[in-house]
Scaffold this motif. Structure first.
Motif, mmCIF file in Angstrom:
data_model
loop_
_atom_site.group_PDB
_atom_site.id
_atom_site.type_symbol
_atom_site.label_atom_id
_atom_site.label_comp_id
_atom_site.label_asym_id
_atom_site.label_seq_id
_atom_site.Cartn_x
_atom_site.Cartn_y
_atom_site.Cartn_z
ATOM 1 N N GLN A 100 -53.181 -56.477 -68.527
ATOM 2 C CA GLN A 100 -54.067 -56.231 -69.665
ATOM 3 C C GLN A 100 -55.238 -57.204 -69.699
ATOM 4 O O GLN A 100 -56.357 -56.832 -70.033
ATOM 5 C CB GLN A 100 -53.285 -56.363 -70.982
ATOM 6 C CG GLN A 100 -52.260 -55.282 -71.216
ATOM 7 C CD GLN A 100 -52.882 -54.003 -71.743
ATOM 8 O OE1 GLN A 100 -54.073 -53.795 -71.623
ATOM 9 N NE2 GLN A 100 -52.048 -53.139 -72.300
ATOM 10 N N ILE A 101 -54.941 -58.457 -69.355
ATOM 11 C CA ILE A 101 -55.991 -59.457 -69.501
ATOM 12 C C ILE A 101 -57.098 -59.263 -68.471
ATOM 13 O O ILE A 101 -58.205 -59.762 -68.621
ATOM 14 C CB ILE A 101 -55.406 -60.878 -69.433
ATOM 15 C CG1 ILE A 101 -56.325 -61.829 -70.186
ATOM 16 C CG2 ILE A 101 -55.205 -61.352 -68.006
ATOM 17 C CD1 ILE A 101 -55.633 -62.998 -70.737
ATOM 18 N N GLY A 102 -56.802 -58.466 -67.432
ATOM 19 C CA GLY A 102 -57.820 -58.187 -66.412
ATOM 20 C C GLY A 102 -59.045 -57.499 -66.981
ATOM 21 O O GLY A 102 -60.132 -57.590 -66.423
ATOM 22 N N TYR A 104 -60.230 -58.076 -70.103
ATOM 23 C CA TYR A 104 -60.686 -58.816 -71.286
ATOM 24 C C TYR A 104 -62.210 -58.854 -71.359
ATOM 25 O O TYR A 104 -62.792 -58.626 -72.409
ATOM 26 C CB TYR A 104 -60.134 -60.242 -71.246
ATOM 27 C CG TYR A 104 -60.450 -61.053 -72.479
ATOM 28 C CD1 TYR A 104 -59.606 -61.037 -73.574
ATOM 29 C CD2 TYR A 104 -61.605 -61.834 -72.555
ATOM 30 C CE1 TYR A 104 -59.902 -61.759 -74.709
ATOM 31 C CE2 TYR A 104 -61.902 -62.559 -73.684
ATOM 32 C CZ TYR A 104 -61.049 -62.526 -74.760
ATOM 33 O OH TYR A 104 -61.335 -63.247 -75.889
ATOM 34 N N ARG A 147 -54.465 -56.487 -61.728
ATOM 35 C CA ARG A 147 -55.248 -57.215 -62.723
ATOM 36 C C ARG A 147 -56.737 -57.126 -62.387
ATOM 37 O O ARG A 147 -57.581 -56.946 -63.265
ATOM 38 C CB ARG A 147 -54.782 -58.675 -62.740
ATOM 39 C CG ARG A 147 -55.391 -59.526 -63.813
ATOM 40 C CD ARG A 147 -54.850 -60.931 -63.770
ATOM 41 N NE ARG A 147 -55.243 -61.629 -62.534
ATOM 42 C CZ ARG A 147 -54.937 -62.878 -62.260
ATOM 43 N NH1 ARG A 147 -54.205 -63.587 -63.108
ATOM 44 N NH2 ARG A 147 -55.324 -63.446 -61.135
#
Ligand SMILES: Nc1ncnc2c1ncn2[C@@H]1O[C@H](COP(=O)(O)OP(=O)(O)OP(=O)(O)O)[C@@H](O)[C@H]1O
Ligand SMILES: [Mg+2]
Lengths: 239, 220, 309
Positions: A100-102, A104, A147
């Motif tokens: 998910q943070i990929g 951001y 990611r």
């Protein structure tokens, strides 16, 4: 026209110069491999493009815009994502959170979503709630690639994705590359395994001691040329 | 039932300490910054609430609500323009700078408010209490305690359930790789300190209504 | 073929070092004579400077040599001071004797503290030591016999009849209060000499070499057989002793204690860090230089805050 281009790129760590005028071009939808011995400057090149290292503005061009001096978040938001050497997953985040943070810093719609990455690497779906560091090396590498894809990049930089992995695992990971190419993204991979590099890439750059020593289409390069460019044997024979 | 009462008062007082600690540990957890000026910032917030209460004649709770965004802005700017420059492998620079900050805050408050002890009055709430069977508890200590629980639950949700919280954790793990994800560590740190200052404001509200404070009561 | 063979001699007792030694001895004699020369106010200032120097030397030994960055040294200052107050008020012990007891009790506190904080690393260690100091402060603030949260004072007779005070009154014709200040000043001076001597000796010993190795590269030092943990523990306990003693001494002079003042992180740790860092961390001269700069700063810009005075 080249999508991404470096022009006379130099980089240094303090007073140690690691790159001496590197020129590479990456066309849209192209897959490029960068090979070279340890310490050749491959990672430094990746770190320069991705904005971890700052460079002269005009030494890196993306869609003809000088991006050499931009910081990593600005590079990502323009569509260049990086899968760093050594995977660099976040240990405090679960597998799913690492994916998910990929996105951001770049939320664009595209082929890559959590679901399509789980379809690409089904094992990750099973382990989605595990801490990222609880996975095997190969699975961690899959998370790192996933990611990178989550931001739906136009250029994906992959630094030594086969590092420390068994050949079967490496094959599994490279099996994902055709699907990535199909989406039209350009890919730059750094690879120590020359055979693997030639197999996956359209064109190859070989680096030695901070310079590009050989470049050409994968199909045109002979083993001999590569050997010379890789180890600089001619140079050593003279000395 | 004396011992039961003691335990209850102890637990309720623990709520105040938890509020003090929550802000400190948020900052420490994300950027490993040991903030020696944390106590002074609580006192600063208490004075801010006091000023709002006395000059505008506000209810202390409303005053705290107004003070929160102000303190967030102060914390954000402090981190972004000053403390970020001190972060690194060595933990001494942040220690020295926050210590300097503590002296600046104390002297600033002394100059503007003198060394007199102050108190924020919360009206009839202060003496109100409820009967809990064998023991009675003051309304204010109860509110302190429940505020602390709420703050901690909210922070926990924020850190473990939201995208910003993920960015907090990722930055704390590895700021360089976080940058590759489009996270700007400098801003994440600033936001964390801003948030900590919001918690500090809540702590200051209960500190200021519960006991006297003066510009130098920060460090303890 | 001729080759000039250079000859080296290693001298540790050079002319310069002799001169320095003489200067130091002269300075010390002068310092001991100070109570007969200067006013009581100056003696109190000097006392403050000397005690800060002791604390700075200790923090420097911890951080500069053992790599233990503590922000909780006030735990030992406060605990030492409270031990001294307890011994004097509850057991009628002479304050001077109580100072030594305070040092021993501080070591006793340092043992469990080390057990807890040595599990932590770097910034965690720093914050761990601070937590310990706060816990000790909160506990002592509950001790009603010593005034609880508001604190208490030493009984007047205790300081008036301290060992040595009467003697000084008879010999030098000092007033009791004067004699008390002179006595604490001399004790502080002795403590400075003992501390600097101890650290100097430690650093020159085999252990000191090990310590320097640990500071420069802990892994490498361990690899060649330096017991890093033991060295650090030793340093931690030694500094706890001296810091506790110093804390007790400071509060014999102040004669009034409260938990907030005795455990002040600003007064007993932050200023001390400031002194060490401006003087030069990791050197013996550093804290000396630092304390001089510090006291100059304080005279030039007397900031009103943190309640040292
Ligand atoms: N952080 C750094 N500080 C100083 N020098 C560095 C740093 N990182 C790399 N170097 C130096 O820069 C040169 C190029 O390193 P780089 O990591 O780019 O090589 P590489 O081609 O990626 O090697 P490998 O195949 O081992 O990953 C090396 O000589 C290396 O020692
Ligand atoms: Mg590399």
């Amino acid at each position: 026209m080249a999508l991404l281009e470096t022009r006379g790129l130099t980089a240094a760590y303090g007073d140690f110069q690691a790159l001496f005028g590197v020129d590479i071009t990456v066309g849209a939808g192209e897959t490029i491999a960068i090979i070279g011995a340890n310490g050749a400057g491959k990672t430094t090149l990746m770190r320069s493009i991705s904005g971890v290292l700052a460079n002269a503005p005009a030494s890196i061009l993306y869609r003809d815009e000088p991006i050499g001096a931009l910081l990593a978040p600005d590079i990502l938001s323009r569509g260049i994502a990086m899968v760093p050497e050594g995977r660099k997953l976040f240990p405090s985040l679960s597998v799913e959170e690492n994916l998910q943070i990929g996105k951001y810093g770049r939320k664009v719609d595209g082929p890559w979503t959590l679901d399509s990455i789980f379809a690409l690497f089904p094992i990750l779906k099973e382990r989605r709630n595990n801490p990222a560091t609880a996975l095997s090396g190969g699975q961690q590498q899959m998370v790192a690639i996933g990611r990178g894809l989550m931001s739906n990049p136009e250029v994906l930089l992959c630094d030594e994705i086969s590092l420390g992995l068994a050949p079967v695992v490496v094959r599994d990971i490279y099996a994902a590359f055709p699907s990535i190419r199909e989406t039209g993204a350009s890919i730059v991979i750094v690879e120590q395994d020359i055979a693997q590099a030639l197999k996956v890439a359209d064109r190859v750059y070989c680096m030695m001691e901070g310079r590009v020593t050989l470049t050409g289409r994968s199909s045109d390069l002979s083993r001999d040329d590569i050997h010379k460019a890789y180890f600089g044997t001619e140079h050593h024979e003279l000395a | 039932m004396n011992w039961l009462d003691t335990i209850l008062q102890g637990v309720l007082l623990g709520g105040l300490y938890a509020l003090f600690a929550a802000g400190l540990s948020l900052v420490f957890g994300i950027m490993r910054l040991v903030n020696l000026a944390h106590g002074d910032m609580i006192v600063l917030a208490a004075f801010l609430i006091l000023v709002l209460v006395t000059t505008l004649g506000l209810n202390p709770f409303i005053a705290a609500l107004i003070a929160m965004p102000l303190m967030f802005a102060i914390g954000w700017a402090l981190q972004y323009f000053l403390l970020n420059r001190t972060l690194g492998k060595d933990i001494l620079p942040p220690l020295l700078v926050t210590f300097g900050l503590s002296i600046v805050i104390q002297n600033g408050l002394l100059e503007s408010f003198s060394a007199d002890s102050r108190r924020v009055f919360a009206g009839s709430l202060e003496s109100a209490s409820v009967n809990l069977g064998p023991v009675t508890a003051g309304i204010m200590p109860l509110m302190t305690f429940f505020s602390a629980v709420t703050v901690i639950v909210c922070l926990n949700q924020l850190i473990y359930r939201t995208s910003v919280g993920r960015a907090f954790r990722a930055t704390s793990d590895d700021p360089v790789t976080a940058g590759l994800m489009g996270i700007r560590p400098q801003r994440i740190f600033a936001m964390a300190t801003g948030l900590a200052m919001v918690v500090v404001t809540i702590a200051a509200l209960y500190l200021g209504t519960r006991a006297n404070f003066d510009p130098t009561s920060g460090p303890s | 073929m001729t080759m000039a063979i250079p000859s080296f001699t290693v001298e540790t007792r050079t002319r310069a070092s002799m001169l320095t030694a003489i200067a130091v001895i002269a300075l010390l004699l002068l310092a001991f004579a100070a109570p007969f020369i200067v006013s009581r106010g100056v003696i109190q200032d000097l006392f403050f400077i000397l005690t800060m120097l002791v604390l700075a030397q200790n923090w420097n030994l911890l951080a500069g040599y053992a790599g233990l960055i503590s922000v909780g040294q006030q735990a030992f200052v406060g605990f030492g001071a409270y031990t001294m107050f307890g011994a004097v008020i509850l057991f009628g012990v002479d304050p001077v004797v109580a100072i030594l007891i305070a040092g021993l009790f501080s070591v006793a506190l340092a043992i469990p503290t080390a057990f807890f904080t040595f599990r932590l690393y770097g910034p965690y260690f720093a914050i761990g030591t601070w937590v310990v100091a706060e816990v000790v402060r909160l506990l002592l603030a509950q001790w009603k016999a010593l005034g609880g949260g508001t604190g208490t004072s030493l009984p007047r007779e205790a300081t008036r009849e301290m060992i040595g005070v009467n003697m000084m009154r008879d010999f030098f014709g000092m007033k009791a209060s004067e004699a008390g200040d002179a006595l604490t000043y001399w004790l502080a001076l002795i403590l400075v000499v003992a501390t600097v001597g101890f650290i100097y000796g430690l650093l020159r010993s085999k252990q000191g070499l090990g310590l320097a190795a640990v500071r420069d590269n802990e892994q490498a030092a361990r690899a060649v057989g330096v017991d890093a943990r033991r060295m650090k523990t030793l340093v931690y306990l030694a500094t706890a002793f001296i810091t506790g003693t110093c804390g007790a001494l400071i509060y014999v002079q102040k004669a009034r204690i409260s938990p907030d003042a005795a455990f002040s992180v600003t007064d007993w740790t932050a200023y001390v860090i400031f002194i060490v860092v401006i003087g030069g961390i990791g050197t013996i001269e550093g804290p000396i230089l630092g304390v001089i700069i510090f006291s100059c700063c304080r005279t030039c810009w007397p900031i009103s805050a943190p309640g040292i005075c």
